[in-house]
Design an enzyme around this catalytic site. Structure first.
Site, PDB file in Angstrom:
ATOM      1  N   ASP A   1       0.863  -1.171   0.000  1.00  0.00           N
ATOM      2  CA  ASP A   1       0.000   0.000   0.000  1.00  0.00           C
ATOM      3  C   ASP A   1       0.909   1.233   0.000  1.00  0.00           C
ATOM      4  O   ASP A   1       2.120   1.136   0.158  1.00  0.00           O
ATOM      5  CB  ASP A   1      -0.980  -0.011   1.184  1.00  0.00           C
ATOM      6  CG  ASP A   1      -2.213   0.852   0.880  1.00  0.00           C
ATOM      7  OD1 ASP A   1      -2.163   1.674  -0.062  1.00  0.00           O
ATOM      8  OD2 ASP A   1      -3.227   0.721   1.572  1.00  0.00           O
TER       9      ASP A   1
HETATM   10  C1  NOJ Z   1      -3.913   3.994   0.035  1.00  0.00           C
HETATM   11  C2  NOJ Z   1      -5.136   3.118   0.126  1.00  0.00           C
HETATM   12  O1  NOJ Z   1      -5.112   2.399   1.349  1.00  0.00           O
HETATM   13  C3  NOJ Z   1      -5.251   2.127  -1.019  1.00  0.00           C
HETATM   14  O2  NOJ Z   1      -6.483   1.462  -0.912  1.00  0.00           O
HETATM   15  C4  NOJ Z   1      -5.116   2.829  -2.329  1.00  0.00           C
HETATM   16  O3  NOJ Z   1      -5.274   1.912  -3.380  1.00  0.00           O
HETATM   17  C5  NOJ Z   1      -3.759   3.496  -2.384  1.00  0.00           C
HETATM   18  N1  NOJ Z   1      -3.654   4.469  -1.315  1.00  0.00           N
HETATM   19  C6  NOJ Z   1      -3.514   4.182  -3.718  1.00  0.00           C
HETATM   20  O4  NOJ Z   1      -4.336   5.274  -3.848  1.00  0.00           O
END
Ligand code: NOJ
Length: 766
Positions: free
Chosen positions: A308
């Site tokens: 993430d």
């Molecule tokens: C953080 C989020 O937790 C995740 O779900 C997302 O895909 C990414 N950022 C990218 O935006």
């Protein structure tokens, strides 16, 4: 425009000045590459094995730095969905093969320009463009929790298909969806992004969404890669605070939180994203047990895992890694194949390999997985296959997509209450007052994780517009806002009351702003914000036929409204077609069929509350039986609205349950049958739910577990016999040795319209 935070605003197709310098390459190298690539292109259209061979040939040509480049994902310079690191010469890195993928880059023009840069790198490996296409791209669908309330798997698959068609036409190869985290705490802002609290329903929805995004398979230009996230147990963050720790037994992890991920693998999900939380003290990103042992070894997942946003670097804050280098080592060894935005891989992996701390085999495995997806997507055959401006334009205003979105939206609405059949409203009503902050709202219907396109205000259908298109020309429509969503100002109340007083019927709209639920949007209070419930009190006191519509990204607490308003529709955030879908339901063109995918608590103090809890040693039988019981002394034992609850304008009657036999063996099956009758004068759809309870087990079992459901359409007065067939496999659970087993013994079987409205019968597994 670069914006940190919630909404991605992506102005359309703004040209980007990129300098185009071709790197030096001698003729021999070009010839060699041409030969290799000739083979690779041929392989693209052939079997899996051949792709494997192509990947291996390419891998042999790659330097360590080029391999690490493939494991690196950067955010584009136009939009951001996390805290930015602005320390690199991004374009230069793309050109020199140091970037394998980018996120937050959309539009054919931009993606093409960056792809052109990537193809200037020595090995010309195309980029993958990833994006959070969570509930629609150009056409916004209901938030995933709202869609889950439809229990309509086909509709959800179709919705994901539309999203994939639109996103891929804008150059996107990969969506960071579906989020398949089970969530039992509505304070957690990200409940809006998932399928709710139930593992069985969540697993089916995970499959449907993966199928929808990936379509008939890669190679088709409308298929985007799905990404099951957040692996794992992110939804169990302590106290519902985003990014918080997760501490749970492995049995609970396997039984409740992992199955939707497994379902995503079975449906062929191309990628996984790990999660921000730690699980029992080990951050998910550095967690070998979940990524290597469970996902890659036990489930045989062939795709790749992306971290993430910055989660590799965040292991330092967790107190698990002493610095970015150690974090990179731990993440790579644990099975995180691609680093989203932490820069740890690009900075330290080469060093770590040279020091022997990360084995070359680990790098090769990660790169193989990533390259394989690029081959499967057909990007080596044609890196610009998602760069067709004509297609992008066609998908920009695809009216058929709006039809699909409206269908999904009306099916997502849940009728919580309908006293004296206040609903549906007659289209001939003399005058209707539309009161509240959502009547003329537009972008608030889109919800979190959606796009603000420049022409949205003309495309999003407000409730006002939806009702206007529905009522007879002679119906007088009146409007007063009454109050804002969060503001405390009550000066608009008097006008709202006066307006309602003049009307024959009142539609009152309240809820949350679109950024009150979502990432980093956990709330300790989930009451209706601002003075909205006070407005409800004043309007309901008039005694007019009134329906309250609640637009929100999570289950809210609204006890006064629940107890006093004659009718309530829970509409979530419904997307582009919100107003039309609401009007379809309000005026009876669509008979509501939604069922809650999460229990609604009475107060925040009742959280977590979920239907499939254990019985405990001192269960309360009812609200008069709370002394020395597992209950609060000052609160009902029941949720405000139970999992599976949702009314219809029809009235469905369930017969008693008949079983094919009182017992069965593992070699046999058991059929449970009910007769469902529509005792009303309206056709309607009922979601018939089947639950079981394993009365005694080697580990304690939930008081109810959803094991099946069927959506049944019945004409007025019609009856149908509904059957469910169970086998011993449906009775499996994880024992304390983490074996997935069934145990002979006594069970209960329930069939009904919600988890708290069921008929019941006993059976035995011999
Ligand atoms: C953080 C989020 O937790 C995740 O779900 C997302 O895909 C990414 N950022 C990218 O935006």
């Amino acid at each position: 425009m670069v914006k940190t935070g919630v909404f991605i605003r992506i102005p359309l197709l703004i040209s980007v000045p990129l300098s185009l310098n071709f790197p030096y390459m001698n003729r021999f190298a070009i010839l060699l590459l041409a030969v290799v690539y000739g083979n690779l292109l041929f392989a693209q259209t052939n079997t899996d094995k051949k792709i494997g061979k192509s990947v291996d040939s390419l891998l042999k040509l790659m330097t360590l730095e080029e391999k690490i480049g493939q494991m690196n994902q950067y955010n584009g310079p136009w939009a951001a969905t996390g805290p930015l690191t602005n320390d690199d010469n991004l374009l230069d890195q793309v050109k020199t093969g140091k970037v394998g993928s980018m996120l937050n880059v959309t539009g054919v023009k931009r993606t093409r320009e960056l792809q052109e840069l990537a193809l200037q790198s020595r090995l010309k490996i195309p980029l993958l463009f990833g994006q959070d296409v969570i509930h629609g791209f150009r056409t916004i669908f209901p938030i995933p929790l709202g869609e889950a309330a439809s229990w309509d798997l086909k509709a959800m698959e179709d919705g994901a298909r539309v999203a994939a068609t639109e996103a891929s036409a804008a150059g996107v190869h990969w969506t960071f969806a579906p989020m398949v985290d089970i969530a039992r705490d509505p304070r957690w802002g990200r409940v809006m992004e998932g399928a709710g609290e139930d593992t069985y329903l969540g697993s089916l929805i995970a499959k449907a969404r993966v199928k929808g995004f990936q379509g008939t398979g890669f190679g088709d230009t409308s298929a985007v890669m799905a990404c099951a996230k957040h692996f794992a147990a992110y939804g169990a963050a302590v106290g519902g605070r985003d990014y918080n720790s997760v501490d749970m037994s492995l049995r609970q992890l396997h039984e409740t939180y992992l199955p939707p991920f497994k379902a995503a693998v079975e449906a062929g999900a191309a990628t996984f994203m790990n999660s921000f939380n730690d699980i029992n003290g080990i951050p998910a990103t550095g967690n070998k047990y979940i990524q290597r042992d469970i996902l890659k070894r036990d489930w045989k997942f062939k795709g790749f895992v992306v971290s993430d946003w910055g989660s590799i670097g965040e292991m330092i804050n967790h107190g698990y890694s002493k610095d970015s280098k150690e974090a990179g080592m731990q993440a790579a060894n644990a099975g995180s194949d691609m680093d989203m935005e932490s820069r740890s891989y690009t900075k330290y992996l080469a060093e770590l390999v040279k020091e022997g701390k990360v084995k070359m085999a680990v790098i090769d495995d990660a790169v193989r997985r990533i390259l394989r997806k690029k081959f499967e997507m057909g990007l080596f055959t044609d890196p610009y296959k998602f760069s067709n401006e004509k297609r992008e334009q066609t998908q920009w205003n695809n009216l058929q997509h709006r039809v699909v979105a409206r269908d999904m939206a009306k099916k997502s609405i849940v009728l919580l209450k309908n006293e004296k059949q206040v609903l549906p409203i007659s289209k001939q009503t003399g005058s209707i007052a539309l009161i509240g902050p959502f009547v003329k709202a537009k972008s608030d219907h889109l919800g979190f994780w959606s796009y603000d396109w420049p022409d949205d205000s003309t495309r999003i259908v407000s409730l006002w517009e939806g009702v206007k298109a529905k009522v007879s020309p002679s119906t007088k429509m009146l409007y007063a806002k009454g109050c804002g969503i969060t503001e405390l100002d009550k000066t608009g109340f008097a006008e709202a009351v006066a307006t309602a007083r003049k009307a024959d019927y009142v539609i009152l709209t309240i809820g949350e702003t679109r950024d009150m639920s979502g990432e980093a949007k956990s709330r300790s209070s989930i009451q209706l914000p601002g003075v909205q419930e006070e407005l409800v009190k004043e309007i309901v006191a008039l005694g007019k036929p009134t329906v309250v519509m609640i637009s929100a990204g999570r289950p809210l607490v609204f006890n006064w409204t629940a107890d006093h308003a004659p009718a309530i529709l829970y509409t979530w955030w419904l997307g582009t077609e919100a107003g039309n879908a609401m009007a379809d339901v309000l005026f009876g063109d669509y008979n509501p069929s939604g069922k809650l995918p999460m229990s609604f608590p009475r107060t925040e103090g009742q959280i977590p509350i979920y239907y499939n809890h254990y019985n405990t040693g001192r269960p309360a039988k009812n609200d008069s039986d709370r002394h020395y019981r597992s209950a609060y002394t000052d609160l009902s034992i029941y949720p405000k609205y139970a999992f599976g609850h949702g009314l219809s304008y029809s009235n469905f009657d369930y017969s008693d349950i008949t079983l094919s036999a009182p017992s069965f063996t593992a070699a046999q099956s058991l059929t449970a049958t009910v007769t469902l009758t529509n005792k009303s004068t309206r056709p309607g759809t009922e979601t018939v739910q089947l639950y079981i309870r394993d009365i005694t087990g080697s580990v304690v079992r939930p008081v109810k577990e959803l094991k099946g459901f069927q959506q049944v359409y019945l004409k007025e007065g019609e009856s149908k016999v509904i059957s469910f067939t169970l086998t011993a496999n449906d009775l499996r659970f994880y024992n304390d040795q983490l074996q997935y087993i069934y145990e002979p013994g006594e069970f209960k079987l329930f069939i009904g319209s919600s988890s708290d409205m069921v008929k019941e019968v006993g059976f035995e597994l011999k």
